[in-house]
Design a protein around this motif. Structure first.
Motif, PDB file in Angstrom:
ATOM      1  N   THR A 230      -4.439   6.064  17.351  1.00 54.30           N
ATOM      2  CA  THR A 230      -4.326   7.519  17.318  1.00 54.30           C
ATOM      3  C   THR A 230      -2.858   7.925  17.368  1.00 54.30           C
ATOM      4  O   THR A 230      -1.969   7.091  17.590  1.00 54.30           O
ATOM      5  CB  THR A 230      -5.075   8.154  18.504  1.00 54.30           C
ATOM      6  N   VAL A 231      -2.610   9.224  17.190  1.00 50.80           N
ATOM      7  CA  VAL A 231      -1.256   9.792  17.237  1.00 50.80           C
ATOM      8  C   VAL A 231      -0.333   8.951  16.356  1.00 50.80           C
ATOM      9  O   VAL A 231       0.731   8.487  16.785  1.00 50.80           O
ATOM     10  CB  VAL A 231      -0.717   9.876  18.677  1.00 50.80           C
ATOM     11  N   VAL A 232      -0.726   8.736  15.116  1.00 54.32           N
ATOM     12  CA  VAL A 232       0.053   7.931  14.178  1.00 54.32           C
ATOM     13  C   VAL A 232       1.207   8.778  13.649  1.00 54.32           C
ATOM     14  O   VAL A 232       0.993   9.825  13.036  1.00 54.32           O
ATOM     15  CB  VAL A 232      -0.831   7.441  13.020  1.00 54.32           C
TER      16      VAL A 232
ATOM     17  N   GLU B  37      -8.214   3.927  10.955  1.00 55.79           N
ATOM     18  CA  GLU B  37      -9.504   3.242  10.821  1.00 55.79           C
ATOM     19  C   GLU B  37      -9.642   2.134  11.854  1.00 55.79           C
ATOM     20  O   GLU B  37     -10.751   1.839  12.324  1.00 55.79           O
ATOM     21  CB  GLU B  37      -9.643   2.683   9.408  1.00 55.79           C
ATOM     22  N   ALA B  38      -8.534   1.513  12.223  1.00 52.37           N
ATOM     23  CA  ALA B  38      -8.554   0.450  13.225  1.00 52.37           C
ATOM     24  C   ALA B  38      -8.651   0.984  14.644  1.00 52.37           C
ATOM     25  O   ALA B  38      -8.738   0.196  15.600  1.00 52.37           O
ATOM     26  CB  ALA B  38      -7.310  -0.420  13.089  1.00 52.37           C
TER      27      ALA B  38
ATOM     28  N   LEU C  84       0.833  -1.198   0.000  1.00 52.96           N
ATOM     29  CA  LEU C  84       0.000   0.000   0.000  1.00 52.96           C
ATOM     30  C   LEU C  84       0.872   1.253   0.000  1.00 52.96           C
ATOM     31  O   LEU C  84       2.078   1.199   0.253  1.00 52.96           O
ATOM     32  CB  LEU C  84      -0.916   0.009   1.219  1.00 52.96           C
ATOM     33  N   SER C  85       0.246   2.379  -0.256  1.00 58.24           N
ATOM     34  CA  SER C  85       0.951   3.659  -0.149  1.00 58.24           C
ATOM     35  C   SER C  85       1.045   4.064   1.319  1.00 58.24           C
ATOM     36  O   SER C  85       0.270   3.594   2.159  1.00 58.24           O
ATOM     37  CB  SER C  85       0.196   4.744  -0.917  1.00 58.24           C
TER      38      SER C  85
ATOM     39  N   GLU D  48      -1.283   4.649   6.817  1.00 56.43           N
ATOM     40  CA  GLU D  48      -1.665   5.497   7.951  1.00 56.43           C
ATOM     41  C   GLU D  48      -3.181   5.506   8.131  1.00 56.43           C
ATOM     42  O   GLU D  48      -3.684   5.462   9.268  1.00 56.43           O
ATOM     43  CB  GLU D  48      -1.151   6.920   7.731  1.00 56.43           C
ATOM     44  N   GLY D  49      -3.910   5.543   7.021  1.00 58.83           N
ATOM     45  CA  GLY D  49      -5.356   5.537   7.099  1.00 58.83           C
ATOM     46  C   GLY D  49      -5.903   4.272   7.734  1.00 58.83           C
ATOM     47  O   GLY D  49      -6.864   4.329   8.518  1.00 58.83           O
TER      48      GLY D  49
END
Length: 221
Positions: A203-205, A199-200, A188-189, A194-195
């Protein structure tokens, strides 16, 4: 993931990642330090894709009070993990299978290194959800794997092969890896990766590692 049932591939596994993943040893140390920011002295740490035992050994040597649950679908790779850990193996419970087979926790931290790029997007999201469900609120989660923009796929895989060759990997082996990865792995990109973490429920990625075709993030449960 057929390579992880191939005895020759398994025999090469311990020596190959440092030659094929830029900054591999430093990335592992950074992962350990990021987990330690929030994990307590006697943390229980979940390691997904624990076969081979390389990150387990780094984490265990750096934190004598930590204990581990390692999950991997390959029995042969888990055997290699036990050999890699040596006298540290009594601190790790290893489970053959997927994340669903892991204990419920809750765990103080988790890591998944060089594993998620084997998993299709929807299955990857489900896997991340299962990891998140097993973590204590605020627990750190570190991931690192192939990740690059898909309109640059050939370019980054060529750079991956060039790095491997420059690190001493035989040219034919590096080219074979490039072709196989390009054909089989659902990479994936960075934006998609990150998305999926968000989505899972993470937070604070934050991006902490970038090495040619690889990226790594730390996030909070």
């Amino acid at each position: 993931m057929d390579a992880f049932s191939d005895p020759q591939a398994i025999a090469r596994y311990v020596e190959n990642p440092p030659r094929m993943v830029p900054g591999y040893a430093d990335m592992q140390r950074m992962a350990r330090l990021l987990l330690a920011e929030k994990a307590p002295e006697h943390a229980q740490v979940l390691v997904l894709g624990a076969g081979g035992g390389l990150e387990l050994k780094v984490f265990a040597e750096g934190h004598p009070g930590w204990s581990f649950v390692g999950v991997d679908p390959s029995a042969a790779m888990l055997d290699l993990a036990r050999r890699t850990l040596g006298n540290l193996s009594d601190r790790a419970r290893l489970h053959e299978g997927l994340i669903e087979g892991a204990p419920q926790g809750p765990f103080d931290a988790a890591a998944c290194i060089l594993t998620l790029h084997f998993i299709e997007r929807q299955e990857r999201l489900r896997t991340l959800l299962e990891v998140r469900r097993r973590l204590k609120p605020g627990a750190p989660f570190v991931v690192a794997h192939f990740s690059f923009r898909q309109n640059e796929r050939d370019l980054w895989l060529s750079r991956y092969a060039a790095f491997a060759k420059a690190s001493g990997i035989e040219g034919s082996q590096a080219e074979s890896a490039r072709i196989g990865i390009g054909a089989r792995l659902p990479i994936l990109s960075p934006e998609e990766d990150e998305g999926l973490l968000r989505e899972a429920g993470f937070t604070v990625v934050s991006l902490f590692y970038a090495g040619f075709a690889f990226r790594g993030w730390v996030a909070s449960a």
